[in-house]
Write a protein that holds these residues in place. Structure first.
Motif, PDB file in Angstrom:
ATOM      1  N   LYS A 217       0.808  -1.219   0.000  1.00 31.72           N
ATOM      2  CA  LYS A 217       0.000   0.000   0.000  1.00 31.72           C
ATOM      3  C   LYS A 217       0.845   1.275   0.000  1.00 31.72           C
ATOM      4  CE  LYS A 217      -4.082  -1.863   0.032  1.00 31.72           C
ATOM      5  NZ  LYS A 217      -4.991  -1.688  -1.107  1.00 31.72           N
ATOM      6  N   ASP A 218       2.083   1.191   0.498  1.00 28.41           N
ATOM      7  CA  ASP A 218       2.892   2.411   0.523  1.00 28.41           C
ATOM      8  C   ASP A 218       3.434   2.768  -0.850  1.00 28.41           C
ATOM      9  OD1 ASP A 218       4.453   0.113   0.560  1.00 28.41           O
ATOM     10  OD2 ASP A 218       6.167   1.173   1.423  1.00 28.41           O
ATOM     11  N   LYS A 219       3.363   1.828  -1.798  1.00 29.26           N
ATOM     12  CA  LYS A 219       3.836   2.113  -3.150  1.00 29.26           C
ATOM     13  C   LYS A 219       2.668   2.554  -4.014  1.00 29.26           C
ATOM     14  CE  LYS A 219       7.854  -0.968  -3.054  1.00 29.26           C
ATOM     15  NZ  LYS A 219       8.558  -2.067  -3.747  1.00 29.26           N
ATOM     16  N   THR A 220       2.162   3.728  -3.703  1.00 24.87           N
ATOM     17  CA  THR A 220       0.971   4.242  -4.385  1.00 24.87           C
ATOM     18  C   THR A 220       1.093   5.743  -4.564  1.00 24.87           C
ATOM     19  OG1 THR A 220      -0.397   2.525  -3.364  1.00 24.87           O
ATOM     20  CG2 THR A 220      -1.537   4.429  -4.288  1.00 24.87           C
ATOM     21  N   GLY A 221       0.757   6.209  -5.742  1.00 26.41           N
ATOM     22  CA  GLY A 221       0.567   7.631  -5.956  1.00 26.41           C
ATOM     23  C   GLY A 221       1.778   8.363  -6.499  1.00 26.41           C
ATOM     24  N   ILE A 222       1.492   9.422  -7.253  1.00 30.43           N
ATOM     25  CA  ILE A 222       2.542  10.212  -7.882  1.00 30.43           C
ATOM     26  C   ILE A 222       3.345  11.001  -6.853  1.00 30.43           C
ATOM     27  CG2 ILE A 222       0.979  12.155  -8.257  1.00 30.43           C
ATOM     28  CD1 ILE A 222       3.880  10.991 -10.518  1.00 30.43           C
ATOM     29  N   LYS A 223       2.749  11.307  -5.695  1.00 26.63           N
ATOM     30  CA  LYS A 223       3.477  12.094  -4.694  1.00 26.63           C
ATOM     31  C   LYS A 223       4.688  11.335  -4.177  1.00 26.63           C
ATOM     32  CE  LYS A 223      -0.383  14.904  -3.058  1.00 26.63           C
ATOM     33  NZ  LYS A 223      -1.214  15.308  -1.889  1.00 26.63           N
ATOM     34  N   ARG A 224       4.522  10.039  -3.923  1.00 26.95           N
ATOM     35  CA  ARG A 224       5.657   9.246  -3.460  1.00 26.95           C
ATOM     36  C   ARG A 224       6.699   9.080  -4.565  1.00 26.95           C
ATOM     37  NH1 ARG A 224       5.380   6.894   1.333  1.00 26.95           N
ATOM     38  NH2 ARG A 224       7.011   5.406   0.740  1.00 26.95           N
ATOM     39  N   LEU A 225       6.258   8.968  -5.788  1.00 29.01           N
ATOM     40  CA  LEU A 225       7.204   8.861  -6.899  1.00 29.01           C
ATOM     41  C   LEU A 225       7.990  10.153  -7.078  1.00 29.01           C
ATOM     42  CD1 LEU A 225       4.992   6.922  -9.474  1.00 29.01           C
ATOM     43  CD2 LEU A 225       6.967   6.039  -8.212  1.00 29.01           C
ATOM     44  N   LEU A 226       7.373  11.272  -6.785  1.00 32.62           N
ATOM     45  CA  LEU A 226       8.093  12.543  -6.843  1.00 32.62           C
ATOM     46  C   LEU A 226       9.066  12.670  -5.684  1.00 32.62           C
ATOM     47  CD1 LEU A 226       5.170  14.957  -7.835  1.00 32.62           C
ATOM     48  CD2 LEU A 226       7.084  14.300  -9.268  1.00 32.62           C
ATOM     49  N   SER A 227       8.652  12.217  -4.501  1.00 34.12           N
ATOM     50  CA  SER A 227       9.508  12.345  -3.327  1.00 34.12           C
ATOM     51  C   SER A 227      10.736  11.438  -3.407  1.00 34.12           C
ATOM     52  CB  SER A 227       8.710  12.028  -2.056  1.00 34.12           C
ATOM     53  OG  SER A 227       8.253  10.687  -2.068  1.00 34.12           O
ATOM     54  N   ASN A 228      10.618  10.254  -4.031  1.00 33.41           N
ATOM     55  CA  ASN A 228      11.774   9.360  -4.135  1.00 33.41           C
ATOM     56  C   ASN A 228      12.566   9.559  -5.426  1.00 33.41           C
ATOM     57  OD1 ASN A 228      10.351   7.916  -6.176  1.00 33.41           O
ATOM     58  ND2 ASN A 228       9.468   6.528  -4.656  1.00 33.41           N
ATOM     59  N   GLY A 229      12.198  10.568  -6.214  1.00 39.25           N
ATOM     60  CA  GLY A 229      12.991  10.928  -7.382  1.00 39.25           C
ATOM     61  C   GLY A 229      12.709  10.129  -8.628  1.00 39.25           C
ATOM     62  N   THR A 230      11.690   9.266  -8.599  1.00 37.56           N
ATOM     63  CA  THR A 230      11.368   8.510  -9.805  1.00 37.56           C
ATOM     64  C   THR A 230      10.957   9.446 -10.931  1.00 37.56           C
ATOM     65  OG1 THR A 230      10.636   6.661  -8.432  1.00 37.56           O
ATOM     66  CG2 THR A 230       9.934   6.666 -10.734  1.00 37.56           C
ATOM     67  N   TYR A 231      10.131  10.422 -10.594  1.00 37.83           N
ATOM     68  CA  TYR A 231       9.785  11.505 -11.516  1.00 37.83           C
ATOM     69  C   TYR A 231      10.261  12.814 -10.905  1.00 37.83           C
ATOM     70  CZ  TYR A 231       6.741   8.213 -14.000  1.00 37.83           C
ATOM     71  OH  TYR A 231       6.252   7.146 -14.713  1.00 37.83           O
TER      72      TYR A 231
END
Length: 906
Positions: A217-231
């Motif tokens: 469940k923690d691997k969800t949403g664009i916000k987390r992808l932005l925070s970890n540098g994926t995007y």
């Protein structure tokens, strides 16, 4: 090289080699309208050279499908993990139905950045519009607009063209329902770009990026992808260039219209195109600018009244008998005053405060009382009229039924991820995440303790500034009186009180700015730790914490000067000390003219300094940051770079960006209401600042920031309650300022009860008590008594109402002191009751919702019910007619079959 993925209806998209490739068959746009290309040319693109030369477009490479959102990323050392996340995330987006197209890094200006463009087809938009209950038009409104007001020609210079103020016709609207698609009309206006990017962001915020078959469940949403540098960024696109109208008819010009008619400073006297702002940026940003514009309009009336009161103080300058007595050599020049501090402060002549007494009269006069009462009523009118304006906007912007139920659909992804517990919701009949009560209480207690700690830190800083005032006052007194310091020329203009007040105010302002840097981060951290359920709850909690921090930070020094300075001084034989006598920090005294001028100084420095610093930050920082981000590779015209690249280098408008804009204005609102009795020109300064603020904010939104994700809001949220609380508190603070900080009440008591001539003659001598110099304690005596003490008198005067030496009750408060205290308390009670009665009466007289808006709401609901009924009846008739056609045929076929069987048997 472009990679295009996704599904359009049931067809598979293939890779497009260039924009010149022809397409056959039907192509569906984002609003569900089909185009056919008989000659194999792309619709809207008849010249392929123009496509290659001009990249300022908001469409995919096919020139048909609109870019609803853009994600950017770069390859780095940790590329494999990030590439895997992107792969899973994009695959899940495709499963939802979004269509993707990637611009290779070789086509970007830095040769590093990839741009993933996202398009939401009709099916996806329709599904999520149904989920989010987005209202769409179904019939043109038949309610006539209000008639032209008399003397409309007077306001014509301030108005904008009709197509700018009303960018689309007025429609009746109804929540979108896929099952009733034929109920709606004008499908082209279903989903404007602001609604489209809102829907896409809703999907991005909830789309997982874990592998199929896994549940993380923690691997969800664009916000987390932005925070970890994926995007590196995620944003919707602006329209084409703002400084020049687009030649391409398919590229909207709303951004250009906003810049030309709203963002330029030369339009400062024009009305705001609120409907266009709402259409382009969404209702939440539109409500902010509507409130800011209305607040600025109402400030005009307060500013005019403040200028009138200040003008009265200037015109009555020569009638100020008290200042004349202070400046008179035979009166003020012969009165020897007791030292204002221990050791370093000498005895001083009363006429040395001549200039400050004249300055005090400009703000401390009879007109100030009237202005304080006026501002108490003005606040009520402002809040009540804003409720009416807000109700009108709620109807015009389809926010009447935007209730908390719809806010519940906006559950924060962070809440869904953090709360692993589930419980059954009796209302929705579904399992939903929740935060256990024990965890909620623990988080609340920790949050409260943190808030109390940081507020205590603010109070400690203020106490430190007060200690500075007490410590340096003696130094300023010794410097200014010493002719060898070569500042005797300005000594008559800069008194020790004024020098201390100005320097302390500047230091306090610097401390305020430093603490603000930390408080913003602490408030966000605490609110994140509480894990609010919805975005509305998150913003309300953050708003309350931030305003509480800012309230104590900005206003505490003003509260000290207004209500504590000069109130706990004692008298020459029994002075009061901060932290005890052994610390030798004697409490400050007020000038003979009162502490009001010092409160004015404090207010002006903090308020004006905050506004100047805020405008510098808002105007210069975005420009400098944008210049820094695009300092390389900008050797060619803008049209050599795609719209994605042009928007990528702009500043990101965070989710809390609007929160800081509100906070700045509400803090200003506190300055002009809580302490306005000390400075009637405060509304004028606020008015001038807000005229600039509107255009600076508009310029930032249009030119310096990426396009924010559109979101809905039916009002200004928790700020409304904060404004109400400040309005009520302002009545109390201004009443106390007039009673205890101003000298208005003592003068009135003297004039009507103690004056023998019926005038203010003799007031100064009456307001000063006498003390025997020989009785002053040695540690309070000046090191250099001066020639006045040696040659002229054995007594000194001090500001108080006490019996003289030799009296049977020497140094005790006189009866006049108690008369003045009773008059002060009576004034507070009378003023508060008068203002509150008028406030509640005005609030009762003015309805929150205008009568014409109520009628329009009823009319629209009636029309909706009528059309729904007609639609259902029509659908039922069609079903009945269809069944009537099919059922008789089946019976006839059965009868013929039976006849054939009988004939065979026979």
């Amino acid at each position: 090289m472009r990679r295009i993925t996704g599904k359009d209806q049931d067809e598979t998209l293939i890779e497009l080699q260039s924009a010149m490739d022809s397409q056959t068959g039907d192509e569906t746009t984002g609003n569900g309208i089909s185009f056919s290309s008989e000659r194999g040319e792309l619709p809207g693109r008849t010249e392929t050279d123009e496509l290659q030369a001009h990249k300022d477009t908001v469409f995919f490479s096919d020139g048909v499908r609109r870019i609803d959102f853009v994600l950017s990323y770069v390859d780095d050392k940790d590329g494999e993990k990030k590439q895997e996340r992107r792969k899973e995330f994009e695959a899940n987006l495709e499963k939802i139905g979004l269509q993707l197209e990637t611009d290779d890094k070789s086509e970007s200006k830095d040769q590093k950045t990839y741009f993933l463009k996202i398009h939401a087809p009709w099916d996806v938009l329709a599904h999520y519009a149904d989920v989010l209950k987005i209202k769409v038009p179904f019939k043109k409104s038949d309610i006539p607009h209000s008639q032209d007001v008399p003397l409309e020609w007077l306001t014509r210079p301030f108005r904008l063209p009709h197509h700018i103020m009303h960018p689309r016709p007025d429609y009746f609207t109804y929540p979108f329902d896929k099952s009733k698609i034929n109920f709606f009309s004008d499908k082209e206006s279903f989903f404007p770009p602001s609604t489209r990017n809102r829907i896409v962001f809703y999907i991005l915020a909830r789309c997982p990026y874990y592998k199929e078959g896994q549940i993380e469940k923690d691997k969800t949403g664009i916000k987390r992808l932005l925070s970890n540098g994926t995007y590196t960024a995620a944003f919707p696109l602006h329209d084409c260039r703002y400084w020049k109208r687009a030649r391409d008819s398919k590229c909207e010009s709303e951004r250009y219209d906003l810049y030309s008619n709203w963002a330029r400073f030369l339009c400062f006297y024009k009305e705001q195109p609120l409907n266009l702002i709402r259409k382009y940026y969404g209702e939440k940003i539109g409500i902010y600018f509507a409130w800011l514009g209305f607040y600025t309009e109402m400030l005009f009336f307060a500013a005019v009244m403040g200028v009138i009161c200040f003008t009265y103080g200037v015109l009555s300058y020569d009638d100020n008998i008290s200042s004349k007595e202070i400046c008179n050599d035979t009166i003020g020049g012969t009165i020897l005053m007791c030292p204002l501090c221990d050791k370093k402060c000498p005895f001083w002549k009363l006429n040395s405060t001549c200039l400050s007494s004249w300055q005090s009269h400009l703000f401390d006069n009879e007109g100030t009382v009237f202005f304080a009462i006026f501002m108490g009523i003005w606040v009520t009118l402002f809040l009540e009229f804003w409720k009416r304006r807000q109700a009108r906007l709620e109807y015009e912007w389809d926010l009447v039924d935007f209730e908390e139920v719809q806010q519940q659909l906006q559950i924060r992804p962070e809440f869904e991820i953090s709360c692993t517990n589930r419980r059954f919701n009796k209302v929705t009949q579904e399992m939903e995440p929740y935060l256990p009560m024990t965890s909620k209480c623990a988080r609340f207690c920790f949050s409260a303790a943190t808030v109390i700690f940081w507020i205590s830190l603010i109070v400690a800083c203020i106490i430190g500034v007060i200690a500075y005032r007490l410590a340096v006052y003696a130094a300023f007194a010794s410097i200014i009186k010493d002719p060898m310091r070569r500042i005797q020329v300005v000594g008559r203009f800069i008194t020790p009180q004024l020098a201390t007040s100005v320097t302390a105010s500047c230091i306090n302002f610097v401390i305020i700015m430093i603490l603000n840097f930390f408080y913003e981060r602490v408030a966000i951290w605490i609110t994140d730790m509480e894990i609010p359920k919805t975005h509305l709850e998150y913003e309300n909690r953050l708003t309350l914490k931030m305003f509480l921090f800012q309230f104590v930070n900005y206003y505490s020094s003003c509260f000290y000067v207004a209500f504590f300075k000069g109130k706990f001084v004692g008298y020459p034989g029994d002075y009061k000390y901060m932290f005890g006598r052994w610390r030798k920090l004697r409490n400050e005294e007020c000038d003979p003219g009162g502490c009001l001028i010092e409160l004015t100084t404090q207010l002006v420095i903090v308020m004006v300094g905050k506004q100047l610093w805020g405008n510098i930050q808002e105007a210069l920082l975005p420009v400098m940051r944008n210049w820094w981000s695009r300092r390389k590779g900008r050797h060619h015209p803008e049209n050599h770079y795609s719209r994605c690249e042009q928007d990528h280098v702009l500043q990101n408008f965070s989710q809390l960006g609007l929160f800081y804009e509100y906070l700045e204005m509400v803090v200003q609102f506190g300055f002009i209401t809580l302490f306005v009795a000390s400075f009637p020109l405060a509304p004028l300064l606020a008015l001038l600042n807000n005229i600039l603020e509107i255009r600076v904010d508009a310029w930032k939104f249009t030119t310096q920031f990426r396009r924010p994700v559109a979101s809905k809001a039916r009002n200004i949220g928790a700020w409304q309650e904060i404004l109400n609380a400040v309005a009520i508190l302002s009545v109390v603070t201004n009443a106390f300022i007039m009673a205890f900080t101003s000298d208005m009440i003592p003068r009135m008591v003297y004039l009507y009860a103690y004056s023998t001539e019926g005038s203010m003659m003799g007031y100064i001598n009456n307001s000063l008590s006498v003390y025997n110099i020989s009785e002053i304690h040695p540690h309070s005596m000046p090191e250099e008594p001066g020639q006045w003490f040696e040659n002229m008198t054995s007594t000194c005067r001090y500001r108080d109402y006490r019996y003289p030496p030799g009296h049977e009750r020497e140094y005790k408060q006189t009866m006049q002191f108690w008369h003045i205290l009773a008059a002060k308390m009576a004034f507070i009670i009378i003023m508060e009751h008068v203002v509150f009665v008028v406030k509640f009466f005005v609030a009762w007289m003015i309805p929150d919702v205008p009568s014409d808006v109520t009628a329009r709401i009823k009319r629209e609901r009636y029309v909706i019910q009528e059309y729904l009924h007609e639609y259902e009846v029509k659908e039922l008739r069609m079903q009945l007619s269809a069944s009537f056609v099919t059922e008789p045929r089946s019976e006839m076929s059965l009868t013929s079959d039976r006849k054939e069987e009988l004939s065979v048997d026979l």
